[in-house]
Scaffold this active site. Structure first.
Site, PDB file in Angstrom:
ATOM      1  N   ARG A 241       0.854  -1.187   0.000  1.00  0.00           N
ATOM      2  CA  ARG A 241       0.000   0.000   0.000  1.00  0.00           C
ATOM      3  C   ARG A 241       0.891   1.238   0.000  1.00  0.00           C
ATOM      4  O   ARG A 241       1.857   1.326   0.763  1.00  0.00           O
ATOM      5  CB  ARG A 241      -0.901   0.019   1.235  1.00  0.00           C
ATOM      6  N   GLU A 270      -3.167   7.553  -4.786  1.00  0.00           N
ATOM      7  CA  GLU A 270      -3.497   6.992  -6.105  1.00  0.00           C
ATOM      8  C   GLU A 270      -4.842   7.553  -6.547  1.00  0.00           C
ATOM      9  O   GLU A 270      -5.725   7.725  -5.712  1.00  0.00           O
ATOM     10  CB  GLU A 270      -3.613   5.467  -6.002  1.00  0.00           C
ATOM     11  N   HIS A 288      -0.682   0.138  -9.835  1.00  0.00           N
ATOM     12  CA  HIS A 288      -1.382  -0.793  -8.932  1.00  0.00           C
ATOM     13  C   HIS A 288      -1.961  -1.994  -9.701  1.00  0.00           C
ATOM     14  O   HIS A 288      -3.172  -2.192  -9.722  1.00  0.00           O
ATOM     15  CB  HIS A 288      -2.490  -0.055  -8.166  1.00  0.00           C
TER      16      HIS A 288
HETATM   17  C1  DGY Z   1      -5.588  -6.023  -2.930  1.00  0.00           C
HETATM   18  O1  DGY Z   1      -6.183  -7.059  -3.213  1.00  0.00           O
HETATM   19  O2  DGY Z   1      -5.551  -5.562  -1.792  1.00  0.00           O
HETATM   20  C2  DGY Z   1      -4.901  -5.330  -4.045  1.00  0.00           C
HETATM   21  O3  DGY Z   1      -4.286  -4.182  -3.681  1.00  0.00           O
HETATM   22  C3  DGY Z   1      -5.838  -5.112  -5.202  1.00  0.00           C
HETATM   23  O4  DGY Z   1      -5.275  -5.860  -6.187  1.00  0.00           O
END
Ligand code: DGY
Length: 323
Positions: A241, A270, A288
């Site tokens: 993240r 983002e 992402h």
């Molecule tokens: C998640 O699953 O948390 C990812 O960031 C999305 O692909």
């Protein structure tokens, strides 16, 4: 005949997932895949019995408190659930589900792509070629950093961290990690070196990969002070993240060369990339896409439907989010 439950879907879904969902439910769709504001989610949810959301939809206490009383289930199309205030959901009697496991391999693959892309100047060298700036093969051009034999420090040795470690083994990297507890049952990773503190891990990481969740404890965990603990010329990789890294601290460290390169699939705020990153040649950045394969996104969607099916059959949710 009882009416089918009504599901608010906040993002456009893959076709196969949508086909299965609409066979069992009435669906409020987001066909154009617009980003919905909290107010739009609340208003669209007024006739819904459950929500299938994405990782960028915020479900804080204010939003959760305004959902209709009968809505008692939210499943997120993600493994991460930092966008949901879990205690507030439980207080409102809302059950929560997510999509673990099926995205482990795809996300670990992208982590290695970011690691290699950063180490080998994939962005700047490819851009030079595409823009007609590459004039000849040269012994001193596009010199990256050797990966084999280097130490990889992994922050967060869960499913994805372990899959990253196994892949990095294929590149002859030495695996170090920090986790709440040492991992004792990780297949093939028996000689991975456990560090009981982040500080100790940072000091031993030629490459440092973030594979933990976002929480109050990990917000801006990688900042000026922690970056200073990495060996000079280390490479930072983040596929977890964005807000775990303080962008300004990383941008300054990349500019000064204190950090040789970074590979990021996620970033704070983002989809807006901090403009400070734009001019940096030593950054490899992706939008992402950790879980973005057809197979993985279908499997994630099917997991969401499994969660909904169980909930509406009064069975335990197969992939519950717990406190
Ligand atoms: C998640 O699953 O948390 C990812 O960031 C999305 O692909």
């Amino acid at each position: 005949m009882t009416a089918k439950p009504c599901i608010l879907v906040t993002r456009k879904l893959p076709d196969d997932v949508m086909a299965r969902l609409s066979a069992g439910y009435n669906v409020i769709e987001n066909e154009n895949d617009e980003t919905l504001s909290s107010d739009e989610i609340i208003s669209r949810a007024s006739s819904a019995d459950a929500i299938l959301c994405g990782p960028t939809d915020l479900f804080n206490k204010e939003v959760l408190d305004q959902l209709p009383d009968r809505l008692k289930m939210i499943t997120t199309f993600s493994v991460g659930y930092d966008h949901i205030d879990v205690p507030a959901a439980f207080k409102n009697g809302i059950q929560l589900g997510n999509t673990p496991d099926v995205l482990t391999d795809a996300t670990a693959d992208i982590t290695l792509l970011c690691l290699l892309g950063a180490a080998r100047m994939a962005h700047s060298s490819a851009m030079a070629l595409r823009e007609g700036r590459w004039q000849k093969w040269a012994t001193t051009q596009f010199l990256g950093i050797h990966v084999s034999g280097k130490r990889l420090g992994i922050l967060g040795m869960g499913r994805i961290g372990q899959a990253v470690a196994r892949r990095a083994r294929g590149f002859d990297m030495e695996i170090h990690y920090h986790n709440r507890n040492p991992v004792t049952d990780a297949r093939g990773l028996e000689d991975a070196i456990y560090h009981d503190s982040l500080e100790s891990l940072l000091g031993q990481s030629d490459f440092f990969s973030i594979n933990c969740g976002l929480s109050d404890q990990t917000f801006h965990l990688i900042n000026n002070e922690t970056i200073d603990l990495l060996p000079k010329g280390a490479v930072i990789v983040n596929t977890a993240r964005g807000p775990i890294i303080d962008d300004i601290a990383l941008i300054n460290a990349l500019k000064s060369g204190r950090i040789a390169a970074a590979g990021l699939d996620v970033f704070e705020n983002e989809p807006t990339l901090n403009p400070g990153y734009l001019a940096l040649e030593n950054l490899f950045v992706l939008p992402h896409i950790g879980s973005a394969t057809i197979e993985t996104r279908n499997a994630m969607g099917f997991k969401c439907i499994d969660n909904l099916d169980a909930f509406f059959s009064n069975k335990p949710i197969p992939n519950p989010i717990t406190l």
